[in-house]
Scaffold this motif. Structure first.
Motif, PDB file in Angstrom:
ATOM      1  N   HIS A  31       0.811  -1.377  -0.051  1.00 11.77           N
ATOM      2  CA  HIS A  31       0.274   0.152  -0.130  1.00 11.77           C
ATOM      3  C   HIS A  31       0.792   1.318   0.086  1.00 11.77           C
ATOM      4  CE1 HIS A  31      -2.949  -2.882   1.292  1.00 11.77           C
ATOM      5  NE2 HIS A  31      -3.877  -2.247   0.768  1.00 11.77           N
TER       6      HIS A  31
ATOM      7  N   PRO B 106       2.466   2.732  -2.654  1.00  5.83           N
ATOM      8  CA  PRO B 106       1.994   3.324  -3.641  1.00  5.83           C
ATOM      9  C   PRO B 106       0.549   3.965  -3.631  1.00  5.83           C
ATOM     10  CG  PRO B 106       2.640   1.268  -4.447  1.00  5.83           C
ATOM     11  CD  PRO B 106       2.584   1.035  -3.087  1.00  5.83           C
ATOM     12  N   LEU B 107      -0.314   3.466  -2.965  1.00  6.96           N
ATOM     13  CA  LEU B 107      -1.452   4.139  -2.636  1.00  6.96           C
ATOM     14  C   LEU B 107      -1.119   5.588  -1.675  1.00  6.96           C
ATOM     15  CD1 LEU B 107      -4.654   4.320  -2.189  1.00  6.96           C
ATOM     16  CD2 LEU B 107      -4.355   2.776   0.161  1.00  6.96           C
TER      17      LEU B 107
ATOM     18  N   LYS C 238       1.460   7.518  -1.773  1.00  2.53           N
ATOM     19  CA  LYS C 238       2.086   8.455  -2.663  1.00  2.53           C
ATOM     20  C   LYS C 238       1.102   8.822  -3.572  1.00  2.53           C
ATOM     21  CE  LYS C 238       6.645   6.470  -2.833  1.00  2.53           C
ATOM     22  NZ  LYS C 238       7.770   5.578  -3.421  1.00  2.53           N
ATOM     23  N   ARG C 239       0.071   8.116  -4.025  1.00  2.00           N
ATOM     24  CA  ARG C 239      -1.075   8.655  -5.104  1.00  2.00           C
ATOM     25  C   ARG C 239      -2.040   9.683  -4.057  1.00  2.00           C
ATOM     26  NH1 ARG C 239      -6.311   6.665  -5.918  1.00  2.00           N
ATOM     27  NH2 ARG C 239      -5.819   4.705  -4.819  1.00  2.00           N
ATOM     28  N   LEU C 240      -2.203   9.341  -2.892  1.00  2.00           N
ATOM     29  CA  LEU C 240      -3.077  10.058  -1.813  1.00  2.00           C
ATOM     30  C   LEU C 240      -2.214  11.465  -1.742  1.00  2.00           C
ATOM     31  CD1 LEU C 240      -4.593   7.596   0.405  1.00  2.00           C
ATOM     32  CD2 LEU C 240      -5.941   8.769  -1.669  1.00  2.00           C
TER      33      LEU C 240
ATOM     34  N   HIS D  43      -0.214  12.965  -3.600  1.00  2.00           N
ATOM     35  CA  HIS D  43      -0.111  13.790  -4.964  1.00  2.00           C
ATOM     36  C   HIS D  43      -1.228  14.401  -5.002  1.00  2.00           C
ATOM     37  CE1 HIS D  43       4.066  13.298  -6.236  1.00  2.00           C
ATOM     38  NE2 HIS D  43       4.061  12.235  -5.750  1.00  2.00           N
ATOM     39  N   HIS D  44      -2.164  13.561  -4.880  1.00  2.00           N
ATOM     40  CA  HIS D  44      -3.716  14.248  -5.331  1.00  2.00           C
ATOM     41  C   HIS D  44      -3.833  15.313  -4.303  1.00  2.00           C
ATOM     42  CE1 HIS D  44      -8.421  14.205  -5.322  1.00  2.00           C
ATOM     43  NE2 HIS D  44      -8.143  14.055  -6.534  1.00  2.00           N
TER      44      HIS D  44
ATOM     45  N   GLU E  14      -8.212  -1.742   2.221  1.00  2.00           N
ATOM     46  CA  GLU E  14      -7.722  -0.470   1.412  1.00  2.00           C
ATOM     47  C   GLU E  14      -8.882   0.657   1.815  1.00  2.00           C
ATOM     48  OE1 GLU E  14      -7.264   1.136  -3.131  1.00  2.00           O
ATOM     49  OE2 GLU E  14      -6.165  -0.797  -2.481  1.00  2.00           O
TER      50      GLU E  14
ATOM     51  N   ARG F 124      -5.419   9.633   4.858  1.00  2.00           N
ATOM     52  CA  ARG F 124      -5.967  11.204   4.552  1.00  2.00           C
ATOM     53  C   ARG F 124      -6.102  11.884   6.060  1.00  2.00           C
ATOM     54  NH1 ARG F 124     -10.716   9.995   0.110  1.00  2.00           N
ATOM     55  NH2 ARG F 124      -9.471  10.267  -1.707  1.00  2.00           N
TER      56      ARG F 124
ATOM     57  N   GLU G 254     -11.837  12.025  -9.858  1.00  2.00           N
ATOM     58  CA  GLU G 254     -10.457  11.998  -9.236  1.00  2.00           C
ATOM     59  C   GLU G 254      -9.331  12.307 -10.237  1.00  2.00           C
ATOM     60  OE1 GLU G 254      -9.486   8.417  -7.000  1.00  2.00           O
ATOM     61  OE2 GLU G 254     -10.936   9.014  -5.234  1.00  2.00           O
TER      62      GLU G 254
ATOM     63  N   ASN H 213      -6.646  15.177 -11.997  1.00  2.00           N
ATOM     64  CA  ASN H 213      -5.767  15.994 -11.264  1.00  2.00           C
ATOM     65  C   ASN H 213      -6.071  17.567 -12.028  1.00  2.00           C
ATOM     66  OD1 ASN H 213      -4.133  16.184 -13.581  1.00  2.00           O
ATOM     67  ND2 ASN H 213      -2.952  14.437 -12.858  1.00  2.00           N
TER      68      ASN H 213
END
Length: 243
Positions: free
Chosen positions: A17, A19-20, A22-24, A26-27, A65, A73, A202, A204
């Motif tokens: 998790h 990568p999750l 990092k994705r959150l 950057h979002h 997840e 968050r 979602e 960007n």
């Protein structure tokens, strides 16, 4: 994902998790000022992921997840709150914008245009749009919204989540959720589309700009303006106890 004893493999969950996180990060970074470092968000998010792994009950299975996203968050938001990333002057500027929007809405019976808002603030359109761009990261609910705004008045938290151990959950269980939906429905069409692309699809800011045919910085301005409209609408409905 599980050991031979049927327990969740924490190291595997952490690696799977990352990568999750990092994705959150950057979002979230996409709607924050340049002063906020994405690495700080990632670090806070990793702490949230570790907390989720340690707290999670194995029998929840595939729902991990979903649970982890909330913890990640939350940890990132805590980091932002503790670092006081948005200057007080910026919040004060946006509250002036919200007050102007609220007054114009009542007088015009419709959402005010950017030119009308700028004129009400005695600013040029260019200066108003620049202020919107500088205020990226304007939030729907601030910590101080949960306290008295005026002497002798009930705070937002006192009104909607006074005796609850989880104020956010209590808030969402009140009329707040429906009020947000109604406020989004009443946004000008372009801002309503932007909010849908950002929060539902979602995408960007760069991707939204490509869809809408405007620059990324313009999307940021419109997003800040949309959030200000929502806050003004919610203040009228909720802060006055109409919801």
């Amino acid at each position: 994902m599980y050991t031979v004893k049927g327990k969740a493999d924490k190291n595997h969950l952490l690696t799977e998790h990352m990568p999750l996180v990092k994705r959150l990060a950057h979002h979230m970074k996409a709607k924050l000022p340049p002063s906020v470092e994405v690495d700080d968000l990632v670090q806070a998010g990793m702490m949230g992921l570790l907390d989720a792994i340690n707290r999670y009950e194995d029998n929840h299975g595939a729902q991990f997840e979903t649970y982890a996203v909330l913890r990640i968050r939350g940890a990132m938001l805590d980091e932002l709150r503790n670092s006081d990333w948005m200057p007080r002057s910026t919040r004060q500027n946006m509250r002036k914008v919200e007050a102007a929007m609220e007054a114009l809405n009542q007088r015009l019976g419709r959402p005010a245009s950017e030119s009308e808002i700028a004129k009400s603030l005695k600013m040029s359109l260019a200066d108003y749009q620049e202020m919107l761009g500088d205020s990226g990261g304007h939030q729907l609910v601030y910590y101080e919204d949960f306290h008295d705004n005026e002497e002798g008045s009930d705070g937002f938290l006192d009104r909607y989540a006074v005796d609850d151990a989880d104020p956010l959950r209590s808030l969402l269980d009140t009329g707040f959720r429906q009020a947000v939906i109604d406020a989004i429905d009443n946004l000008p069409p372009r801002e309503k589309m932007l909010m849908g692309l950002y929060y539902e699809e979602e995408l960007n800011l760069k991707e939204i700009g490509a869809v809408m045919g405007v620059s990324e910085s313009r999307v940021s301005q419109l997003h800040t303006q949309a959030v200000s409209r929502l806050r003004a609408a919610l203040k009228e409905q909720l802060w006055t106890g109409q919801a």
